[in-house]
Design an enzyme around this catalytic site. Structure first.
Site, PDB file in Angstrom:
ATOM      1  CE1 TYR A 237      -5.854  -0.859  23.177  1.00 18.89           C
ATOM      2  CE2 TYR A 237      -4.598   0.936  22.170  1.00 18.89           C
ATOM      3  CZ  TYR A 237      -5.495   0.484  23.124  1.00 18.89           C
ATOM      4  OH  TYR A 237      -6.044   1.374  24.013  1.00 18.89           O
TER       5      TYR A 237
ATOM      6  N   GLY B 227       0.846  -1.194   0.000  1.00 21.65           N
ATOM      7  CA  GLY B 227       0.000   0.000   0.000  1.00 21.65           C
ATOM      8  C   GLY B 227       0.880   1.241   0.000  1.00 21.65           C
TER       9      GLY B 227
ATOM     10  CE1 TYR C 261      -4.107 -12.984  -2.414  1.00 15.13           C
ATOM     11  CE2 TYR C 261      -5.165 -14.016  -4.300  1.00 15.13           C
ATOM     12  CZ  TYR C 261      -5.107 -12.995  -3.369  1.00 15.13           C
ATOM     13  OH  TYR C 261      -6.048 -11.991  -3.385  1.00 15.13           O
TER      14      TYR C 261
END
Ligand code: UDP
Length: 316
Positions: free
Chosen positions: A62, A36, A145
């Site tokens: 978290y 990304g 994958y």
């Protein structure tokens, strides 16, 4: 709703963040920025309902405060990426799905898994409907994958059945649009960037394999409808307009007006090993249950995508 999107700085994830913010939700994007890119979400910096957490979902997650929905899109969906990072690919599908499901359970959140048409492998049933169980080579190079996503689906159903988590599974077929990585090796960015650079379009083998291409806005619309539906069974999403890779190359040349040639190449690495010969979604279930079908034509989608890459290639 307060929604966590893993893979939020990725291609589909960032479009989903835009859409959810536009619909008035609060969005927490999580991404380790391995594939990304902050560029995909930089326009959201400073938005009062947008937060970004740089984190690898294979480690304990978290998130402070309430979470109403968890959308797990973090993944390495490009064959080039998952062949280069096979172990991380398995970890994101297995450990990442486990961690995000654990978070959804703890927060009482709805959960959506971004699965894939690769769960069907090299399909023996065509087009593929959701009740087909697939033809995957577990020990082949693509197995990392395919099997990680098949495991992820099984884990989602286990959390649904055993813990009562409210889950959704979307099986995403080839999707394209702005914010794909120019170098991610998939056929859409490869052909468009090659066409724009006036380089030959690299058609692998004889170009006879088939795919069908869905524009990202259609995909995001389908995913949002699925999230807000009550459908816990897997749903295919994609555009059922099927074509060969060679036909697709000609379409890219036509839309971009490029003088590039078409070059047949025969990769000697693992890129085309177990490469599905055909792929086309049967989208009856999504049509019947969500009233969803893709609306954006290939011409229109490719024009928008080419405009994005044109600008990107000028200012990478
Ligand atoms: N392909 C190709 N030339 C390229 C990249 C891909 O001919 O430069 C082919 C690839 O072998 C496959 C199809 O295009 O048959 C789609 O590949 P992609 O990597 O986009 O995704 P896949 O559908 O295999 O996950």
């Amino acid at each position: 709703m307060r929604i966590l999107v893993t893979g939020g700085a990725g291609f589909i994830g960032s479009h989903l963040c835009d859409r959810l913010l536009g619909d008035g939700h609060e969005v927490i994007a999580m991404d380790n920025l391995s594939t990304g890119n902050v560029r995909n979400i930089s326009h959201l910096a400073g938005h009062e309902r947008f937060h970004f957490i740089k984190h690898d979902v294979t480690h304990y997650i978290y998130v402070p405060g309430p979470v109403d929905a968890v959308l797990h899109l973090a993944s390495l969906p490009s064959p080039v990426d998952y062949l280069n990072q096979p172990i991380q690919t398995l970890k994101v599908g297995a450990l990442g799905t486990h961690k995000t499901l654990g978070l959804a359970l703890a927060k009482g959140a709805r959960y959506l898994l971004a699965s894939t048409s690769e769960v069907y492998g090299d399909p023996l049933v065509h087009p593929q409907s959701e009740d087909y169980w697939g033809n995957v080579n577990p020990v082949g190079p693509r197995g990392v994958y395919d099997e990680s996503k098949r495991f992820a689906e099984a884990l989602v159903m286990a959390y649904h059945r055993h813990h009562g988590v409210d889950t959704r599974i979307v099986r995403i077929f080839n999707t394209y649009g702005p914010r794909m990585r120019a170098d991610d090796g998939r056929v859409v960015p490869n052909f468009i960037c090659q066409a724009l650079r006036r380089e030959p379009l690299t058609v692998y083998d004889d170009g006879a394999r088939t795919r069908s291409f869905c524009y990202v806005d259609d995909m995001v619309e389908g995913m949002v409808r699925l999230l807000f539906s009550s459908q816990t069974e897997p749903l295919n999403m994609g555009n059922p307009q099927e074509m060969t890779v060679l036909e697709f190359a000609h379409k890219v040349l036509q839309v971009t007006g490029s003088p590039s040639e078409i070059k047949f190449v025969h990769p000697t690495d693992e890129r085309t090993q177990d490469d599905p010969k055909v792929r086309c979604p049967d989208i009856s279930r999504a049509k019947n249950r969500l009233g969803w079908s893709p609306k954006i034509s290939l011409d229109e989608g490719l024009r928008k995508t080419a405009a994005y890459f044109e600008e990107y290639l000028e200012r990478p």
